[in-house]
Design a protein around this motif. Structure first.
Motif, mmCIF file in Angstrom:
data_model
loop_
_atom_site.group_PDB
_atom_site.id
_atom_site.type_symbol
_atom_site.label_atom_id
_atom_site.label_comp_id
_atom_site.label_asym_id
_atom_site.label_seq_id
_atom_site.Cartn_x
_atom_site.Cartn_y
_atom_site.Cartn_z
ATOM 1 N N GLY A 1 54.450 14.755 -11.845
ATOM 2 C CA GLY A 1 54.584 15.757 -10.720
ATOM 3 C C GLY A 1 53.946 17.128 -11.197
ATOM 4 N N TYR A 2 53.578 17.438 -12.414
ATOM 5 C CA TYR A 2 53.159 18.491 -12.735
ATOM 6 C C TYR A 2 51.942 18.562 -13.123
ATOM 7 C CZ TYR A 2 57.803 20.507 -12.843
ATOM 8 O OH TYR A 2 59.062 21.177 -12.467
ATOM 9 N N PRO A 3 51.044 19.797 -12.798
ATOM 10 C CA PRO A 3 49.712 19.719 -13.037
ATOM 11 C C PRO A 3 49.035 19.887 -14.250
ATOM 12 C CG PRO A 3 50.379 21.673 -12.024
ATOM 13 C CD PRO A 3 51.686 20.875 -11.939
ATOM 14 N N VAL A 4 48.108 19.491 -14.636
ATOM 15 C CA VAL A 4 47.278 19.392 -15.897
ATOM 16 C C VAL A 4 45.909 19.733 -15.740
ATOM 17 C CG1 VAL A 4 48.906 17.521 -16.991
ATOM 18 C CG2 VAL A 4 46.574 16.982 -16.018
ATOM 19 N N GLU A 5 45.450 20.195 -16.670
ATOM 20 C CA GLU A 5 44.040 20.685 -16.908
ATOM 21 C C GLU A 5 43.098 19.074 -16.564
ATOM 22 O OE1 GLU A 5 42.631 22.719 -20.430
ATOM 23 O OE2 GLU A 5 44.012 24.353 -20.036
ATOM 24 N N HIS A 6 42.199 19.353 -15.672
ATOM 25 C CA HIS A 6 41.577 18.136 -15.090
ATOM 26 C C HIS A 6 40.962 17.411 -16.332
ATOM 27 C CE1 HIS A 6 41.684 18.993 -10.615
ATOM 28 N NE2 HIS A 6 42.849 19.318 -11.425
ATOM 29 N N ARG A 7 41.319 15.904 -16.362
ATOM 30 C CA ARG A 7 40.921 15.280 -17.483
ATOM 31 C C ARG A 7 40.324 13.704 -16.984
ATOM 32 N NH1 ARG A 7 42.457 15.026 -23.223
ATOM 33 N NH2 ARG A 7 41.056 13.650 -24.301
ATOM 34 N N THR A 8 38.916 13.536 -17.342
ATOM 35 C CA THR A 8 38.385 12.253 -16.831
ATOM 36 C C THR A 8 38.553 11.150 -17.840
ATOM 37 O OG1 THR A 8 36.537 13.619 -15.814
ATOM 38 C CG2 THR A 8 36.187 11.450 -16.230
ATOM 39 N N THR A 9 38.962 9.977 -17.353
ATOM 40 C CA THR A 9 39.079 9.035 -18.058
ATOM 41 C C THR A 9 38.828 7.737 -17.289
ATOM 42 O OG1 THR A 9 41.153 8.002 -19.214
ATOM 43 C CG2 THR A 9 41.286 8.655 -17.143
ATOM 44 N N ASP A 10 38.743 6.543 -18.016
ATOM 45 C CA ASP A 10 38.616 5.123 -17.411
ATOM 46 C C ASP A 10 39.877 4.260 -17.033
ATOM 47 O OD1 ASP A 10 35.491 5.205 -17.490
ATOM 48 O OD2 ASP A 10 35.917 4.944 -19.944
ATOM 49 N N ALA A 11 40.973 4.848 -17.881
ATOM 50 C CA ALA A 11 42.209 3.902 -17.759
ATOM 51 C C ALA A 11 43.282 4.821 -18.118
ATOM 52 C CB ALA A 11 42.038 2.734 -18.737
ATOM 53 N N LEU A 12 44.583 4.440 -17.816
ATOM 54 C CA LEU A 12 45.812 5.303 -18.003
ATOM 55 C C LEU A 12 46.787 4.131 -18.416
ATOM 56 C CD1 LEU A 12 45.920 7.144 -14.635
ATOM 57 C CD2 LEU A 12 45.704 8.204 -16.839
ATOM 58 N N LEU A 13 47.661 4.737 -19.165
ATOM 59 C CA LEU A 13 48.916 3.858 -19.544
ATOM 60 C C LEU A 13 50.284 4.553 -18.925
ATOM 61 C CD1 LEU A 13 50.152 1.521 -21.566
ATOM 62 C CD2 LEU A 13 50.481 3.488 -23.308
ATOM 63 N N LEU A 14 50.969 3.699 -18.334
ATOM 64 C CA LEU A 14 52.288 4.123 -17.641
ATOM 65 C C LEU A 14 53.265 3.463 -18.104
ATOM 66 C CD1 LEU A 14 49.928 4.713 -15.213
ATOM 67 C CD2 LEU A 14 51.776 5.218 -14.103
ATOM 68 N N GLY A 15 54.419 4.180 -18.980
ATOM 69 C CA GLY A 15 55.544 3.571 -19.193
ATOM 70 C C GLY A 15 56.553 3.468 -17.855
ATOM 71 N N MET A 16 57.432 2.792 -18.188
ATOM 72 C CA MET A 16 58.265 2.728 -16.836
ATOM 73 C C MET A 16 58.824 4.175 -16.333
ATOM 74 S SD MET A 16 58.581 0.112 -19.191
ATOM 75 C CE MET A 16 60.063 -0.174 -19.892
ATOM 76 N N ALA A 17 58.714 4.374 -14.812
ATOM 77 C CA ALA A 17 59.056 5.301 -14.379
ATOM 78 C C ALA A 17 58.242 6.784 -14.569
ATOM 79 C CB ALA A 17 60.569 6.017 -14.760
ATOM 80 N N GLU A 18 57.083 6.548 -15.145
ATOM 81 C CA GLU A 18 56.165 7.692 -15.299
ATOM 82 C C GLU A 18 55.288 7.317 -14.012
ATOM 83 O OE1 GLU A 18 54.459 8.872 -19.443
ATOM 84 O OE2 GLU A 18 54.365 6.581 -19.545
ATOM 85 N N ARG A 19 54.555 8.845 -13.766
ATOM 86 C CA ARG A 19 53.599 8.709 -12.649
ATOM 87 C C ARG A 19 52.464 9.486 -12.868
ATOM 88 N NH1 ARG A 19 58.251 10.381 -13.244
ATOM 89 N NH2 ARG A 19 58.320 12.507 -11.775
ATOM 90 N N TYR A 20 51.385 9.213 -12.489
ATOM 91 C CA TYR A 20 50.121 10.172 -12.678
ATOM 92 C C TYR A 20 49.397 10.180 -11.451
ATOM 93 C CZ TYR A 20 50.180 9.673 -17.896
ATOM 94 O OH TYR A 20 50.622 9.883 -19.108
ATOM 95 N N ASP A 21 48.834 11.359 -11.085
ATOM 96 C CA ASP A 21 47.983 11.510 -9.725
ATOM 97 C C ASP A 21 46.520 11.632 -10.410
ATOM 98 O OD1 ASP A 21 50.448 11.927 -8.817
ATOM 99 O OD2 ASP A 21 49.792 13.502 -7.410
ATOM 100 N N VAL A 22 45.602 10.915 -9.735
ATOM 101 C CA VAL A 22 44.162 10.875 -10.152
ATOM 102 C C VAL A 22 43.467 11.241 -9.027
ATOM 103 C CG1 VAL A 22 44.828 9.636 -12.222
ATOM 104 C CG2 VAL A 22 43.856 8.669 -10.210
ATOM 105 N N ILE A 23 42.126 11.635 -9.110
ATOM 106 C CA ILE A 23 41.237 11.660 -8.156
ATOM 107 C C ILE A 23 40.065 10.896 -8.420
ATOM 108 C CG2 ILE A 23 39.498 13.257 -6.996
ATOM 109 C CD1 ILE A 23 42.192 13.888 -6.142
ATOM 110 N N VAL A 24 39.655 10.173 -7.350
ATOM 111 C CA VAL A 24 38.387 9.260 -7.704
ATOM 112 C C VAL A 24 37.472 9.517 -6.538
ATOM 113 C CG1 VAL A 24 39.462 7.369 -8.794
ATOM 114 C CG2 VAL A 24 39.243 7.298 -6.316
ATOM 115 N N THR A 25 36.180 9.312 -6.909
ATOM 116 C CA THR A 25 35.148 9.398 -5.530
ATOM 117 C C THR A 25 34.897 8.059 -5.396
ATOM 118 O OG1 THR A 25 34.257 11.498 -6.218
ATOM 119 C CG2 THR A 25 32.959 10.480 -4.846
ATOM 120 N N ALA A 26 34.842 7.519 -4.139
ATOM 121 C CA ALA A 26 34.815 6.170 -3.876
ATOM 122 C C ALA A 26 33.383 5.667 -3.751
ATOM 123 C CB ALA A 26 35.596 5.736 -2.455
ATOM 124 N N LYS A 27 32.966 4.696 -4.373
ATOM 125 C CA LYS A 27 31.666 4.179 -4.298
ATOM 126 C C LYS A 27 31.770 3.182 -3.032
ATOM 127 C CE LYS A 27 30.676 4.568 -8.970
ATOM 128 N NZ LYS A 27 30.420 3.953 -10.415
#
Length: 545
Positions: free
Chosen positions: A341-367
């Motif tokens: 829920g809290y903003p971070v400096e934008h960081r580009t990645t291929d994958a994310l790891l989420l433990g139980m109850a973690e949340r991530y917001d990401v932006i993608v540009t759809a192909k």
């Protein structure tokens, strides 16, 4: 008050409405789904209602424990709530009940909010007052916890600590101000109930949204065992604990006090030999028959439709009980914008790891085309699957589709730099609390400091302190640790300071976090592996009077 390096917020306008879709299974075109139907705030039964004998609309609850601490409805709690403000009231109603849920061709009996798992998303705006009535139509008691939300203590939903259990046939009115935008999670906090269908997304929109995007996709990940071939979460926990005797169907546990008795029916669900290099050891305890995205199994995936070139905000939520998910979208890179829920400096990645109850917001540009979103059940040789479709093809990827992105760049939470608006200033802590994690698979005796959980425990803090929590993991497993009612900054020597409420500690590892004691009351601190927490890996932080 929290001290930040700067308090200004970015002020760009939202260029497209964010609809928060939970798309349907089996390739059905995504469409807006109504939120839970608005209802009156009537409450009855234990700890609910408005009228005589109530304090600020709530019947005060005083848990067992030592004196000299701020109780959940004490004046200090009400004063902190008033500081959060009082905007427009948004009313919703959930009914917890037994129902049949279609996981994509496989129908199971479970408990859910309404008739779906996940439950329909609750959506409000920062500054609103959320007024959510939970009606309990289950055969046992229940509660509701707003995971990650900094809210008033008597609305936190921990049975025996912040409220009485909501008895069968009764209702409870959860009413609190929501001050901070973000992606959150509603779930039961009673016994093993979170490993059923009692969960739903909670989205708090930012009235000054700085991100620019065209569409929004809410992605809820889960591991599923309930109702499959006679399995229940209580029976699985009993199997892990090697307990003999009958297992109640979803008994009203009180966090480590009433472990179910017996192995019950169903097949063996203990996971053996599941190892993960990323998690540096055993990845989990439970061999789940299904892994889901938005309630859909991989052979009948949820499909999200968009147009080529659309900027899509994905709000990814791990609602699982025993599974870390490694997530990637085929053919796309993701730009991480928020964690918990809290903003971070934008960081580009291929994958994310989420433990139980973690949340991530990401932006993608759809192909242009059809693209699998794969949530790999880390170390378990299984996966969940959803689909992004921006074309006309109706062909779906195979459930076993392999993504190169899953083996590509991986950004971990400790690498993320907080946005200046939410970064903690450099300051030494006023108090340090050291906690050692103990336990093993042989005895299944997970704990903090080797002590079984008791509602009478207190780790004291005082209003206004900056508190450091230093965790040392003496177990052979990883654990996602969650603090109720607050967010903390990752402040270890290798951490970049991201703000979170749930963070992973690796086997034999160390985790250091700081938080400001600015939300009085009694707050649960626990492992969010549901099987570990119900075996005793929980404790309480208490504000001194």
């Amino acid at each position: 008050m929290n001290v930040y390096s700067r308090r200004t917020l970015l002020s760009a306008s939202v260029t497209a409405a964010a609809s928060g879709l939970l798309s349907a299974c089996s390739g059905v075109r995504s469409r807006p789904e109504p939120g839970p139907h608005s209802g009156s705030a009537r409450s009855s039964g234990s700890g609910s209602g408005r009228g005589s004998g109530l304090l600020d609309g709530v019947r005060p609850f005083v848990p067992k424990g030592p004196k000299g601490y701020v109780n959940p409805s004490d004046p200090e709690v009400l004063a902190a709530e008033r500081e959060r403000g009082s905007g427009r009231v948004r009313k919703f109603r959930f009914t917890a009940r037994e129902t049949s849920v279609d996981l994509g061709g496989k129908t199971v009996r479970t408990w859910a909010y309404g008739d779906s798992a996940p439950g329909r998303a609750i959506r409000v705006t920062a500054g609103d007052v959320l007024d959510l009535t939970l009606a309990n139509h289950l055969p046992v008691g229940t509660t509701l916890h707003s995971h990650g939300v900094r809210l008033r203590c008597d609305m936190d939903g921990v049975p025996g600590l912040t409220q009485e259990t909501i008895k069968p046939g009764a209702e409870f009115n959860y009413r609190f101000a929501v001050a901070h935008p973000g992606t959150y999670l509603l779930h039961s906090h009673e016994g093993m109930q979170p490993d059923r269908g009692l969960y739903a997304p909670l989205i708090i929109d930012d009235p000054r949204e700085p991100l620019s995007y065209d569409r929004e996709w809410v992605v809820v990940l889960d591991d599923w065992v309930d109702g499959v071939d006679g399995s229940t979460p209580e029976a699985v926990l009993a199997e892990l604990q090697k307990v003999k005797g009958p297992v109640p169907r979803g008994g009203s546990g009180h966090h480590g006090h009433s472990a179910p008795h017996g192995t019950g029916g169903g097949p063996d669900r203990i996971l053996r030999g599941a190892l993960s290099d990323l998690l540096q050891g055993m990845s989990g305890n439970v061999d789940y028959p299904y892994y889901l995205v938005n309630g859909c199994a991989p052979h009948a995936p949820s499909v999200f439709r968009a147009r080529p070139g659309d900027r899509i905000r994905l709000r990814i939520i791990n609602a699982g009980a025993d599974t870390a998910f490694r997530v990637a979208l085929g053919g796309h890179e993701m730009t991480v914008t928020h964690t918990d829920g809290y903003p971070v400096e934008h960081r580009t990645t291929d994958a994310l790891l989420l433990g139980m109850a973690e949340r991530y917001d990401v932006i993608v540009t759809a192909k242009d085309g059809v693209f699998p979103l794969v949530a790999l059940a880390e170390g378990k040789n299984a996966r969940a699957l959803a689909v992004l479709n921006t074309g006309r093809s109706k062909d779906l990827p195979a459930p076993s589709v392999h993504l190169d992105e899953l083996d590509g760049r991986l950004v971990l939470a400790h690498q993320l730099v907080p946005d200046d608006a939410v970064a903690f200033a450099d300051r030494k802590p006023d108090r340090e609390i050291r906690i050692t994690l103990r336990g093993n698979m042989k005895w299944y005796d997970w704990s903090f400091d080797g002590k079984p959980y008791s509602v009478e425990q207190r780790h004291p803090v005082r209003q206004g302190e900056r508190v450091r929590l230093a965790f040392l993991n003496h177990t052979g497993m990883w654990h996602p640790l969650h603090l109720h009612g607050h967010t903390f900054a990752l402040t270890g020597p290798e951490d970049a300071g991201a703000r979170k409420d749930t963070a992973i500690i690796l086997p034999q590892g160390r985790l250091v976090v700081d938080f400001y004691a600015d939300n009085p009351g009694l707050w649960m601190l626990h492992c969010h592996n549901q099987y570990h927490s119900e075996s005793g890996m929980m404790t309480i932080l208490g504000y001194r009077k």
